[in-house]
Design a protein around this motif. Structure first.
Motif, PDB file in Angstrom:
ATOM      1  N   GLY A 271      -0.955  21.631 -16.959  1.00 30.68           N
ATOM      2  CA  GLY A 271      -1.857  22.659 -16.472  1.00 30.68           C
ATOM      3  C   GLY A 271      -2.927  22.136 -15.530  1.00 30.68           C
ATOM      4  N   LEU A 272      -2.800  20.898 -15.095  1.00 31.58           N
ATOM      5  CA  LEU A 272      -3.800  20.317 -14.194  1.00 31.58           C
ATOM      6  C   LEU A 272      -3.739  20.988 -12.826  1.00 31.58           C
ATOM      7  CD1 LEU A 272      -3.330  16.541 -15.013  1.00 31.58           C
ATOM      8  CD2 LEU A 272      -5.228  17.994 -15.685  1.00 31.58           C
ATOM      9  N   THR A 273      -4.872  21.013 -12.154  1.00 26.20           N
ATOM     10  CA  THR A 273      -4.931  21.553 -10.804  1.00 26.20           C
ATOM     11  C   THR A 273      -5.256  20.428  -9.820  1.00 26.20           C
ATOM     12  OG1 THR A 273      -7.284  22.047 -10.988  1.00 26.20           O
ATOM     13  CG2 THR A 273      -5.735  23.794 -11.646  1.00 26.20           C
ATOM     14  N   GLU A 274      -5.059  20.702  -8.542  1.00 25.83           N
ATOM     15  CA  GLU A 274      -5.354  19.692  -7.526  1.00 25.83           C
ATOM     16  C   GLU A 274      -6.825  19.321  -7.515  1.00 25.83           C
ATOM     17  OE1 GLU A 274      -3.862  20.405  -3.597  1.00 25.83           O
ATOM     18  OE2 GLU A 274      -2.048  21.320  -4.394  1.00 25.83           O
ATOM     19  N   SER A 275      -7.680  20.290  -7.729  1.00 32.85           N
ATOM     20  CA  SER A 275      -9.114  19.991  -7.709  1.00 32.85           C
ATOM     21  C   SER A 275      -9.526  19.108  -8.882  1.00 32.85           C
ATOM     22  CB  SER A 275      -9.924  21.282  -7.713  1.00 32.85           C
ATOM     23  OG  SER A 275      -9.644  22.032  -8.877  1.00 32.85           O
ATOM     24  N   SER A 276      -8.812  19.193  -9.995  1.00 29.53           N
ATOM     25  CA  SER A 276      -9.159  18.341 -11.137  1.00 29.53           C
ATOM     26  C   SER A 276      -8.714  16.892 -10.929  1.00 29.53           C
ATOM     27  CB  SER A 276      -8.543  18.900 -12.425  1.00 29.53           C
ATOM     28  OG  SER A 276      -7.141  18.847 -12.364  1.00 29.53           O
TER      29      SER A 276
ATOM     30  N   ILE B 106       0.838  -1.204   0.000  1.00 26.11           N
ATOM     31  CA  ILE B 106       0.000   0.000   0.000  1.00 26.11           C
ATOM     32  C   ILE B 106       0.868   1.246   0.000  1.00 26.11           C
ATOM     33  CG2 ILE B 106      -1.615   1.374   1.385  1.00 26.11           C
ATOM     34  CD1 ILE B 106      -2.825  -1.333   2.323  1.00 26.11           C
ATOM     35  N   LEU B 107       1.832   1.288   0.899  1.00 30.11           N
ATOM     36  CA  LEU B 107       2.687   2.471   1.011  1.00 30.11           C
ATOM     37  C   LEU B 107       3.511   2.689  -0.255  1.00 30.11           C
ATOM     38  CD1 LEU B 107       3.844   2.125   4.718  1.00 30.11           C
ATOM     39  CD2 LEU B 107       2.089   3.640   3.774  1.00 30.11           C
ATOM     40  N   LEU B 108       4.003   1.616  -0.849  1.00 32.51           N
ATOM     41  CA  LEU B 108       4.767   1.736  -2.087  1.00 32.51           C
ATOM     42  C   LEU B 108       3.889   2.261  -3.221  1.00 32.51           C
ATOM     43  CD1 LEU B 108       7.468   1.195  -3.554  1.00 32.51           C
ATOM     44  CD2 LEU B 108       6.549  -1.051  -4.129  1.00 32.51           C
ATOM     45  N   MET B 109       2.667   1.720  -3.344  1.00 34.90           N
ATOM     46  CA  MET B 109       1.773   2.192  -4.405  1.00 34.90           C
ATOM     47  C   MET B 109       1.381   3.654  -4.193  1.00 34.90           C
ATOM     48  SD  MET B 109      -0.721  -1.007  -5.264  1.00 34.90           S
ATOM     49  CE  MET B 109      -0.913  -1.602  -3.594  1.00 34.90           C
ATOM     50  N   ILE B 110       1.148   4.036  -2.948  1.00 36.02           N
ATOM     51  CA  ILE B 110       0.779   5.423  -2.670  1.00 36.02           C
ATOM     52  C   ILE B 110       1.937   6.367  -2.983  1.00 36.02           C
ATOM     53  CG2 ILE B 110       0.274   7.009  -0.764  1.00 36.02           C
ATOM     54  CD1 ILE B 110      -1.684   4.933   0.266  1.00 36.02           C
ATOM     55  N   MET B 111       3.157   5.952  -2.666  1.00 38.95           N
ATOM     56  CA  MET B 111       4.314   6.807  -2.981  1.00 38.95           C
ATOM     57  C   MET B 111       4.511   6.955  -4.487  1.00 38.95           C
ATOM     58  SD  MET B 111       7.213   6.146  -0.087  1.00 38.95           S
ATOM     59  CE  MET B 111       7.236   4.372  -0.127  1.00 38.95           C
ATOM     60  N   VAL B 112       4.354   5.868  -5.237  1.00 40.99           N
ATOM     61  CA  VAL B 112       4.501   5.941  -6.692  1.00 40.99           C
ATOM     62  C   VAL B 112       3.398   6.808  -7.296  1.00 40.99           C
ATOM     63  CG1 VAL B 112       4.379   4.561  -8.816  1.00 40.99           C
ATOM     64  CG2 VAL B 112       5.763   3.771  -6.912  1.00 40.99           C
ATOM     65  N   CYS B 113       2.168   6.605  -6.839  1.00 44.03           N
ATOM     66  CA  CYS B 113       1.056   7.426  -7.344  1.00 44.03           C
ATOM     67  C   CYS B 113       1.253   8.895  -6.996  1.00 44.03           C
ATOM     68  CB  CYS B 113      -0.273   6.924  -6.790  1.00 44.03           C
ATOM     69  SG  CYS B 113      -0.775   5.324  -7.447  1.00 44.03           S
ATOM     70  N   SER B 114       1.754   9.175  -5.802  1.00 43.12           N
ATOM     71  CA  SER B 114       2.011  10.558  -5.402  1.00 43.12           C
ATOM     72  C   SER B 114       3.070  11.195  -6.280  1.00 43.12           C
ATOM     73  CB  SER B 114       2.458  10.620  -3.942  1.00 43.12           C
ATOM     74  OG  SER B 114       1.441  10.219  -3.090  1.00 43.12           O
ATOM     75  N   LEU B 115       4.109  10.435  -6.600  1.00 41.19           N
ATOM     76  CA  LEU B 115       5.162  10.952  -7.473  1.00 41.19           C
ATOM     77  C   LEU B 115       4.611  11.271  -8.857  1.00 41.19           C
ATOM     78  CD1 LEU B 115       8.187  11.558  -8.007  1.00 41.19           C
ATOM     79  CD2 LEU B 115       8.383   9.170  -8.723  1.00 41.19           C
ATOM     80  N   VAL B 116       3.841  10.354  -9.421  1.00 41.38           N
ATOM     81  CA  VAL B 116       3.281  10.565 -10.760  1.00 41.38           C
ATOM     82  C   VAL B 116       2.321  11.751 -10.764  1.00 41.38           C
ATOM     83  CG1 VAL B 116       1.795   9.536 -12.531  1.00 41.38           C
ATOM     84  CG2 VAL B 116       3.616   8.180 -11.500  1.00 41.38           C
ATOM     85  N   LEU B 117       1.453  11.817  -9.766  1.00 43.54           N
ATOM     86  CA  LEU B 117       0.496  12.920  -9.717  1.00 43.54           C
ATOM     87  C   LEU B 117       1.184  14.258  -9.472  1.00 43.54           C
ATOM     88  CD1 LEU B 117      -2.473  11.307  -7.763  1.00 43.54           C
ATOM     89  CD2 LEU B 117      -2.321  11.778 -10.205  1.00 43.54           C
ATOM     90  N   SER B 118       2.221  14.277  -8.656  1.00 39.83           N
ATOM     91  CA  SER B 118       2.932  15.538  -8.427  1.00 39.83           C
ATOM     92  C   SER B 118       3.670  15.993  -9.687  1.00 39.83           C
ATOM     93  CB  SER B 118       3.893  15.411  -7.255  1.00 39.83           C
ATOM     94  OG  SER B 118       4.928  14.501  -7.543  1.00 39.83           O
ATOM     95  N   LEU B 119       4.203  15.044 -10.449  1.00 43.37           N
ATOM     96  CA  LEU B 119       4.839  15.415 -11.717  1.00 43.37           C
ATOM     97  C   LEU B 119       3.814  15.944 -12.719  1.00 43.37           C
ATOM     98  CD1 LEU B 119       7.429  12.520 -12.132  1.00 43.37           C
ATOM     99  CD2 LEU B 119       7.899  14.916 -11.588  1.00 43.37           C
ATOM    100  N   LEU B 120       2.631  15.337 -12.726  1.00 39.45           N
ATOM    101  CA  LEU B 120       1.557  15.845 -13.589  1.00 39.45           C
ATOM    102  C   LEU B 120       1.149  17.262 -13.183  1.00 39.45           C
ATOM    103  CD1 LEU B 120      -0.778  12.751 -14.038  1.00 39.45           C
ATOM    104  CD2 LEU B 120       0.509  13.927 -15.812  1.00 39.45           C
ATOM    105  N   LEU B 121       1.053  17.501 -11.898  1.00 38.38           N
ATOM    106  CA  LEU B 121       0.684  18.840 -11.434  1.00 38.38           C
ATOM    107  C   LEU B 121       1.759  19.867 -11.757  1.00 38.38           C
ATOM    108  CD1 LEU B 121      -0.876  18.021  -7.955  1.00 38.38           C
ATOM    109  CD2 LEU B 121      -2.061  18.941  -9.942  1.00 38.38           C
ATOM    110  N   ARG B 122       3.001  19.443 -11.680  1.00 34.88           N
ATOM    111  CA  ARG B 122       4.117  20.378 -11.911  1.00 34.88           C
ATOM    112  C   ARG B 122       4.277  20.725 -13.390  1.00 34.88           C
ATOM    113  NH1 ARG B 122       7.164  23.863 -12.883  1.00 34.88           N
ATOM    114  NH2 ARG B 122       9.312  24.079 -12.244  1.00 34.88           N
ATOM    115  N   PHE B 123       4.183  19.732 -14.253  1.00 35.09           N
ATOM    116  CA  PHE B 123       4.545  19.937 -15.657  1.00 35.09           C
ATOM    117  C   PHE B 123       3.355  20.061 -16.606  1.00 35.09           C
ATOM    118  CE2 PHE B 123       8.385  17.878 -13.878  1.00 35.09           C
ATOM    119  CZ  PHE B 123       9.250  18.935 -14.085  1.00 35.09           C
TER     120      PHE B 123
END
Length: 129
Positions: A36-41, A17-34
């Motif tokens: 135009g997506l927002t956190e609410s989307s 669970i923790l590994l999947m959450i960390m990988v998903c967090s990394l992917v989502l944070s990269l999407l947010l950074r690079f």
């Protein structure tokens, strides 16, 4: 099934669970950074990925334990919820609110279902005579 085996199975599920959450967090944070997506989307994507992570973690603990999948999945979910509570309480001085209780109840149910499915789909088949 011994307690050591149960906690080992739940530990593997929690680690997954923790590994999947960390990988998903990394992917989502990269999407947010690079992009135009927002956190609410990404709110529903984040919730869906967390539900999927808990289901898979319960599945892994049930598969490793090979019996009592509901107990292993539920225990894995309770360990995860306790860890989140500790981080939130000790790090941010706040407790769960009503929506978080609802999410963690759904985490519990999904991890139990995952544990049951993990036991039923494990390669260890018992034949009854």
């Amino acid at each position: 099934m011994g307690m050591k085996h149960m906690f080992s199975s739940m530990g593997r599920g929690l680690a997954a669970i923790l590994l999947m959450i960390m990988v998903c967090s990394l992917v989502l944070s990269l999407l947010l950074r690079f992009t135009g997506l927002t956190e609410s989307s990404l709110k529903w994507v984040t919730i869906g990925l967390s539900f999927l992570s808990l289901f898979i973690g319960g599945f892994i603990s049930g598969k490793k334990g090979q019996s009592k999948g509901w107990l292993l999945g539920g225990g894995t979910s309770l360990l995860f919820s306790f860890l989140v509570f500790l981080i939130q309480y000790l790090g941010y001085q706040s407790t769960f609110n009503s929506s978080q209780y609802m999410y963690h109840a759904l985490f519990f149910v999904l991890a139990m279902i995952g544990g049951i499915m993990g036991v039923n789909l494990s390669s260890h088949k018992q034949s009854y005579k």
